[in-house]
Design a protein around this motif. Structure first.
Motif, mmCIF file in Angstrom:
data_model
loop_
_atom_site.group_PDB
_atom_site.id
_atom_site.type_symbol
_atom_site.label_atom_id
_atom_site.label_comp_id
_atom_site.label_asym_id
_atom_site.label_seq_id
_atom_site.Cartn_x
_atom_site.Cartn_y
_atom_site.Cartn_z
ATOM 1 N N GLY A 95 0.843 -1.202 0.000
ATOM 2 C CA GLY A 95 0.000 0.000 0.000
ATOM 3 C C GLY A 95 0.869 1.239 0.000
ATOM 4 O O GLY A 95 0.683 2.151 -0.805
ATOM 5 N N ASN A 96 1.850 1.265 0.918
ATOM 6 C CA ASN A 96 2.793 2.390 0.963
ATOM 7 C C ASN A 96 3.458 2.569 -0.395
ATOM 8 O O ASN A 96 3.620 3.694 -0.887
ATOM 9 C CB ASN A 96 3.883 2.146 2.015
ATOM 10 C CG ASN A 96 3.365 2.330 3.429
ATOM 11 O OD1 ASN A 96 3.122 1.363 4.131
ATOM 12 N ND2 ASN A 96 3.174 3.561 3.829
ATOM 13 N N ARG A 277 -7.093 -4.061 9.054
ATOM 14 C CA ARG A 277 -5.640 -3.981 9.211
ATOM 15 C C ARG A 277 -5.378 -3.735 10.688
ATOM 16 O O ARG A 277 -5.319 -2.582 11.142
ATOM 17 C CB ARG A 277 -5.103 -2.839 8.348
ATOM 18 C CG ARG A 277 -3.620 -2.592 8.505
ATOM 19 C CD ARG A 277 -2.821 -3.535 7.627
ATOM 20 N NE ARG A 277 -1.435 -3.123 7.566
ATOM 21 C CZ ARG A 277 -0.442 -3.797 8.135
ATOM 22 N NH1 ARG A 277 -0.687 -4.911 8.804
ATOM 23 N NH2 ARG A 277 0.793 -3.368 8.020
ATOM 24 N N SER A 353 -7.960 -9.457 5.311
ATOM 25 C CA SER A 353 -7.245 -9.349 6.582
ATOM 26 C C SER A 353 -6.103 -10.359 6.552
ATOM 27 O O SER A 353 -6.095 -11.283 5.747
ATOM 28 C CB SER A 353 -8.219 -9.692 7.714
ATOM 29 O OG SER A 353 -7.502 -9.935 8.894
ATOM 30 N N HIS A 395 3.008 -13.767 -1.705
ATOM 31 C CA HIS A 395 2.339 -12.911 -0.716
ATOM 32 C C HIS A 395 1.947 -11.569 -1.361
ATOM 33 O O HIS A 395 0.826 -11.086 -1.184
ATOM 34 C CB HIS A 395 3.289 -12.694 0.463
ATOM 35 C CG HIS A 395 2.804 -11.695 1.477
ATOM 36 N ND1 HIS A 395 1.876 -12.016 2.447
ATOM 37 C CD2 HIS A 395 3.106 -10.384 1.659
ATOM 38 C CE1 HIS A 395 1.639 -10.927 3.186
ATOM 39 N NE2 HIS A 395 2.372 -9.936 2.725
ATOM 40 N N ASP A 402 -6.086 -8.579 -3.325
ATOM 41 C CA ASP A 402 -7.035 -8.166 -2.277
ATOM 42 C C ASP A 402 -7.415 -6.691 -2.417
ATOM 43 O O ASP A 402 -8.583 -6.319 -2.296
ATOM 44 C CB ASP A 402 -6.431 -8.386 -0.876
ATOM 45 C CG ASP A 402 -6.460 -9.854 -0.455
ATOM 46 O OD1 ASP A 402 -6.816 -10.701 -1.294
ATOM 47 O OD2 ASP A 402 -6.122 -10.148 0.712
ATOM 48 N N SER A 418 -4.503 3.208 6.981
ATOM 49 C CA SER A 418 -3.849 2.082 6.320
ATOM 50 C C SER A 418 -3.716 2.393 4.836
ATOM 51 O O SER A 418 -4.717 2.610 4.141
ATOM 52 C CB SER A 418 -4.667 0.810 6.502
ATOM 53 O OG SER A 418 -4.189 -0.185 5.617
ATOM 54 N N THR A 419 -2.488 2.388 4.339
ATOM 55 C CA THR A 419 -2.302 2.684 2.915
ATOM 56 C C THR A 419 -2.840 1.544 2.039
ATOM 57 O O THR A 419 -3.174 1.757 0.880
ATOM 58 C CB THR A 419 -0.814 2.937 2.595
ATOM 59 O OG1 THR A 419 -0.054 1.823 3.039
ATOM 60 C CG2 THR A 419 -0.323 4.200 3.272
HETATM 61 P P1 GDP Z 1 -0.402 -0.388 5.769
HETATM 62 O O1 GDP Z 1 0.752 -0.863 6.610
HETATM 63 O O2 GDP Z 1 -1.716 -0.792 6.311
HETATM 64 O O3 GDP Z 1 -0.322 1.085 5.507
HETATM 65 O O4 GDP Z 1 -0.341 -1.117 4.345
HETATM 66 P P2 GDP Z 1 0.866 -1.753 3.507
HETATM 67 O O5 GDP Z 1 0.232 -2.418 2.338
HETATM 68 O O6 GDP Z 1 1.902 -0.739 3.207
HETATM 69 O O7 GDP Z 1 1.524 -2.840 4.436
HETATM 70 C C1 GDP Z 1 0.788 -3.926 4.896
HETATM 71 C C2 GDP Z 1 1.231 -5.217 4.222
HETATM 72 O O8 GDP Z 1 0.795 -6.320 5.059
HETATM 73 C C3 GDP Z 1 0.596 -5.461 2.880
HETATM 74 O O9 GDP Z 1 1.282 -4.884 1.820
HETATM 75 C C4 GDP Z 1 0.575 -6.976 2.826
HETATM 76 O O10 GDP Z 1 1.860 -7.443 2.568
HETATM 77 C C5 GDP Z 1 0.202 -7.329 4.263
HETATM 78 N N1 GDP Z 1 -1.255 -7.260 4.470
HETATM 79 C C6 GDP Z 1 -1.914 -6.493 5.359
HETATM 80 N N2 GDP Z 1 -3.249 -6.688 5.274
HETATM 81 C C7 GDP Z 1 -3.433 -7.596 4.304
HETATM 82 C C8 GDP Z 1 -4.603 -8.194 3.733
HETATM 83 O O11 GDP Z 1 -5.738 -7.927 4.105
HETATM 84 N N3 GDP Z 1 -4.403 -9.072 2.711
HETATM 85 C C9 GDP Z 1 -3.143 -9.395 2.271
HETATM 86 N N4 GDP Z 1 -3.038 -10.275 1.262
HETATM 87 N N5 GDP Z 1 -2.028 -8.861 2.789
HETATM 88 C C10 GDP Z 1 -2.171 -7.960 3.786
#
Ligand code: GDP
Length: 500
Positions: A95-96, A277, A353, A395, A402, A418-419
């Motif tokens: 997301g970031n 998240r 999630s 992953h 998602d 949450s990005t």
């Molecule tokens: P943020 O930390 O919520 O701002 O979002 P980011 O995407 O930058 O970092 C969270 C990371 O954790 C994601 O990129 C995934 O690798 C993992 N992740 C978190 N939530 C989910 C989800 O609902 N589904 C999946 N597949 N991965 C997730």
């Protein structure tokens, strides 16, 4: 383009012109055309100005990439005539990465730089090549990009330039410079948003963009950028337009998305996305209660009354990769206070999630109770990775799938700040309902459990507050960035500022 649901997208609204040759770079990319038919909100249309900017960018990208030895140019800090570059590198989760990538692209369009991505970030395995005739991946590894980030932060250049200007000497620009815009940024880094700083950066042929933020709201503080942004995006949906153009998941991911969409979401009357998240990887039953309170409070899911004791679990693709969703076929209850339109409707919930227990908990609530107007609610957890494993391809594919599945929902509930959620609702153009609790803190369910936020796009979380810009005059201070411009305001419950 006629999409998967037979929806027709008029030619003047297509982000990518469909040519006979298609995209010459990279492999097949079905999502590039099909995804536009699955996003619900049709209120957002790209302007002719923005489409013109894209076509001109594509031509410029090709001219500055094709036939040049970019690797040598990068190493030597040289650049072909009329070409300057912006190299994006990854920082933190997907997301970031995607919100910063879209910010980098918008910045590249505003400054007529060519956007390239580092090979090390590995995005080329997840996203299609966005530009029709030349790649966006730096040909070889960029040596020591992280090291360079420390050595060549633009703050140092700024300090030197100030000094040189004060002494009446011409400013000598470096050949490489790193723009570092993250939650760990220093005040010097934030001067990136000063008009005078941007004038200095115009002299640097190779800029590195290293960020985990959605920094577009900050770009409005540079008057020249602001004028262009307002002309290109009068609806202010910058992330939606730039992201829908730039981000197309590769076929492997798209296949997964389409399988799930077709089996689970397409047959429903209404699609609800829920993004959970939690900061803790541990399962917390209180979060399930929070999700249900929010879904009922907001009216996105029908309330359930008395228990009927049926056994049920949610479906998760982790078990058999295409499980059957759980159905709540609760029978026979008068739809007293419910609108006729909702009576008997089939609601499909996609709940993303790291833990599948949340989807199971929500499905369980519908399996055990009666919905008010005989609705059928199915809950799907498309993945359950257990923990964040950034860098592992399987992953990362699921993470992107998602986000895209969420973005195809009719409405969204998402986790503040949450990005991951930002990408989903930013692409969808939906102002989501967000939980009224940062990090889904597990003591109690707050009252109200959630509220609809005020911005459909991502927020710039770690944005500049009081910031002086000495090159723009001694007294210049953008002040509280959240109130200084009509286009940029605080994001309700989300933290940071967004574009409105
Ligand atoms: P943020 O930390 O919520 O701002 O979002 P980011 O995407 O930058 O970092 C969270 C990371 O954790 C994601 O990129 C995934 O690798 C993992 N992740 C978190 N939530 C989910 C989800 O609902 N589904 C999946 N597949 N991965 C997730």
């Amino acid at each position: 383009v006629v999409g998967v649901e037979g929806k027709f997208i008029p030619k003047d609204q297509q982000y990518h012109p469909l040519t006979e040759k298609g995209n010459r770079v990279g492999k097949s990319c079905r999502s590039r055309y099909e995804q536009h038919c699955l996003w619900k909100s049709s209120n957002f249309r790209p302007t002719a100005e923005f489409l013109g900017v894209l076509r001109s960018y594509e031509e410029h990208h090709s001219r500055c990439v094709e036939g040049h030895d970019l690797q040598t140019a990068l190493d030597q800090g040289s650049a072909p005539k009329d070409c300057q570059y912006l190299i994006w590198n990854d920082l933190d989760g997907k997301g970031n990465q995607l919100v910063s990538l879209v910010s980098a692209f918008v910045y590249a369009l505003l400054t007529r730089r060519v956007l390239l991505i580092t090979r090390e970030a590995q995005l080329q395995h997840l996203l299609c090549e966005p530009f029709p005739s030349s790649s966006w991946v730096v040909p070889e590894e960029v040596p020591h990009v992280r090291h360079r980030a420390k050595e060549a932060r633009h703050g140092t250049f700024y300090a030197r330039a100030l000094n040189e200007t004060a002494q009446g000497r011409p400013v000598t620009a470096p050949k490489h410079l790193v723009c570092f815009l993250s939650n760990l940024q220093k005040p010097d880094d934030l001067r990136f948003f000063c008009p005078g700083e941007q004038k200095l950066l115009e002299k640097v042929p190779w800029l590195f963009f290293w960020s985990n933020q959605y920094s577009v709201p900050g770009l409005y503080f540079v008057p020249g950028f602001r004028a262009k942004l307002n002309a290109w995006f009068p609806d202010r949906a910058v992330f939606l337009h730039a992201g829908r153009y730039l981000l197309s998941p590769r076929d492997e991911i798209w296949l997964r998305v389409m399988r799930i969409y077709t089996a689970h979401m397409a047959p429903a009357d209404r699609r609800v996305g829920i993004q959970i998240r939690a900061w803790s990887n541990e399962y917390k039953p209180i979060i399930t209660r929070h999700i249900l309170s929010c879904a009922w409070f907001s009216g996105l899911l029908p309330n359930v009354s008395s228990a009927r004791g049926a056994n049920s679990t949610s479906s998760s693709l982790e078990d058999d990769d295409m499980a059957t969703p759980v159905e709540d076929d609760v029978a026979n209850r008068d739809a007293e206070d419910f609108s006729a339109a909702r009576a008997g409707e089939r609601v499909s919930v996609v709940l993303t999630s790291l833990r599948r227990e949340y989807a199971e908990g929500v499905a369980e609530a519908f399996a055990e109770g009666r919905t008010e107007a005989r609705q059928t609610v199915t809950v799907l957890s498309p993945s359950a990775e257990g923990e964040q494993r950034t860098g592992r391809m399987s992953h990362e594919r699921k993470a992107i799938a998602d986000m895209w599945l969420l973005s195809f929902a009719d409405d969204l509930i998402s986790t503040p700040r949450s990005t991951f959620g930002y990408v989903a609702h930013g692409l969808a153009g939906i102002r989501p309902i967000v939980f009224n609790r940062y990090g889904l803190d597990p003591d109690t369910v707050p009252d109200p459990p959630c509220l609809r936020t005020n911005v459909p796009g991502p927020c710039f979380i770690d944005h500049p507050h009081q910031m002086s810009c000495p090159l723009d005059g001694p007294a210049f201070d953008i002040g509280d960035s959240a109130t200084a411009l009509p286009e940029v305001r605080h994001c309700l419950l989300q933290w940071g500022v967004g574009v409105f």
